[in-house]
Design an enzyme around this catalytic site. Sequence first.
Site, PDB file in Angstrom:
ATOM      1  N   ASP A 183      -1.841   9.226   3.804  1.00  0.00           N
ATOM      2  CA  ASP A 183      -1.942   8.311   2.667  1.00  0.00           C
ATOM      3  C   ASP A 183      -0.556   7.797   2.257  1.00  0.00           C
ATOM      4  OD1 ASP A 183      -3.340   6.919   0.704  1.00  0.00           O
ATOM      5  OD2 ASP A 183      -4.513   8.660   0.092  1.00  0.00           O
ATOM      6  N   ASP A 238      -9.494   0.929  -1.344  1.00  0.00           N
ATOM      7  CA  ASP A 238     -10.603   1.889  -1.278  1.00  0.00           C
ATOM      8  C   ASP A 238     -11.963   1.222  -1.441  1.00  0.00           C
ATOM      9  OD1 ASP A 238      -8.559   3.673  -1.173  1.00  0.00           O
ATOM     10  OD2 ASP A 238      -9.265   4.927  -2.827  1.00  0.00           O
TER      11      ASP A 238
HETATM   12  C1  GAL Z   1      -6.474   6.920  -1.604  1.00  0.00           C
HETATM   13  C2  GAL Z   1      -7.178   6.719  -0.290  1.00  0.00           C
HETATM   14  C3  GAL Z   1      -8.555   7.315  -0.406  1.00  0.00           C
HETATM   15  C4  GAL Z   1      -8.428   8.785  -0.736  1.00  0.00           C
HETATM   16  C5  GAL Z   1      -7.604   8.970  -1.992  1.00  0.00           C
HETATM   17  C6  GAL Z   1      -7.322  10.438  -2.273  1.00  0.00           C
HETATM   18  O1  GAL Z   1      -5.188   6.386  -1.523  1.00  0.00           O
HETATM   19  O2  GAL Z   1      -7.240   5.359   0.012  1.00  0.00           O
HETATM   20  O3  GAL Z   1      -9.280   7.124   0.792  1.00  0.00           O
HETATM   21  O4  GAL Z   1      -7.828   9.455   0.347  1.00  0.00           O
HETATM   22  O5  GAL Z   1      -6.382   8.294  -1.906  1.00  0.00           O
HETATM   23  O6  GAL Z   1      -6.541  10.612  -3.401  1.00  0.00           O
END
Ligand code: GAL
Length: 416
Positions: A183, A238
């Site tokens: 991430d 997301d």
């Molecule tokens: C976001 C990511 C999500 C999930 C989330 C967890 O940045 O795009 O898929 O992993 O963080 O905090």
Amino acid sequence: MATSFGSRGRSAVGVVVVIAVCILYAGVAASGRPTTSASMDLLSARGGIRRKLLKNGLGLTPQMGWNSWNHFHCNINENLIKATADAMVSSGLAALGYEYINLDDCWGELNRDSKGNMVAKASAFPSGIKALADYVHSKGLKLGIYSDAGSRTCSQTMPGSLGHEEQDAKTFASWGVDYLKYDNCNNPGTSPKERYPIMSKALLNSGRKIFFSLCEWGQEDPATWAPSIGNSWRTTGDISDHWDSMTSLADQNDKWASYAGPGGWNDPDMLEVGNGGMTTEEYRSHFSIWALVKAPLLIGCDLRSMDSTTLELLSNKEVIAVNQDRLGVQGKKVKSDGNLQVWAGPLSANKVAVVLWNRGSSTATVTASWSDIGLKSTTVVDARDLWMHTTQSSINGQISADIDSHACKMYVLTPQ
Ligand code: GAL
């Protein structure tokens, strides 16, 4: 939904057809077919884009599995993950190719230990990640983990790997981890193009084959640079469990189709099928389009309690086969008449996958002419309806169906 098949004569052969055929099939010819070689340098689906691929030999077809985030967010623990692995097998999904059981954010303690190692959160994973990996492996599945190319993960509840890439990659390998989602939160403002290659290299040097899934949300057009360092890259922000989110992500991801292929895939985010925020027909559209565009098929619902409709959608073998087709060419939106859309792409053995998609609010007829989908106007096909599991033979010129609001039809066309 009534289906009708019209016919078009040879007279329809024209410049448009020739151009469409050339565009679609020039790409097929140049597309990277799967190879087992560890050093792959392939041409991508279209346009002759040369792709230098990560040399880990993984991701020759899009990854399939499950991830904890969409349904559970931070509420994860080892019993849940073990029960999910059990359900993956007992539901029959594992046998269909879903193999990764992926932890997302929140699996770790707030801080590293005295040696600087990441550690599993004792309250949630008291047996540790190695024991969890052993359990998942004993079921014939693979374990994925999550970290971040910044100082802390997005939840802020655990450290990120920036500056600790080698140490963390070695830790993950020593635990038997098979997959890393990486991430982009809490980074120092430097480019992902600088930070992600460090982890890619660390994984390659870790002594274990680890699938590398980049998650920088499409910010720096990763399709253009990530194939050489990762097996998939998010092209979007997301997903949320709503029709508008799902359709918007499908559209954003479409732009990058020519960059996908065996070894490296565009990722419009994980599946919401079964989480309750869309209708069955919307979820069928979601799954059909994700399959057609060679997106990762990472289930995001609670496998322990999914209903029979969810299982039926996720276990459609014929739709999965489109996603996993060895040619690895991402299907695209090839025609859009407002909300009435045709998405299509070539498959191996000269087959063509087609989705007729009604994104409007009332029932309508959606038609794909052979010229829309890269077939010669004279081609005669057998059309397999992947959701009805029926075949109509000797179809000429076009395929057409009356489709309910937010529903789709998905076919594989086989030229006779
Ligand atoms: C976001 C990511 C999500 C999930 C989330 C967890 O940045 O795009 O898929 O992993 O963080 O905090």
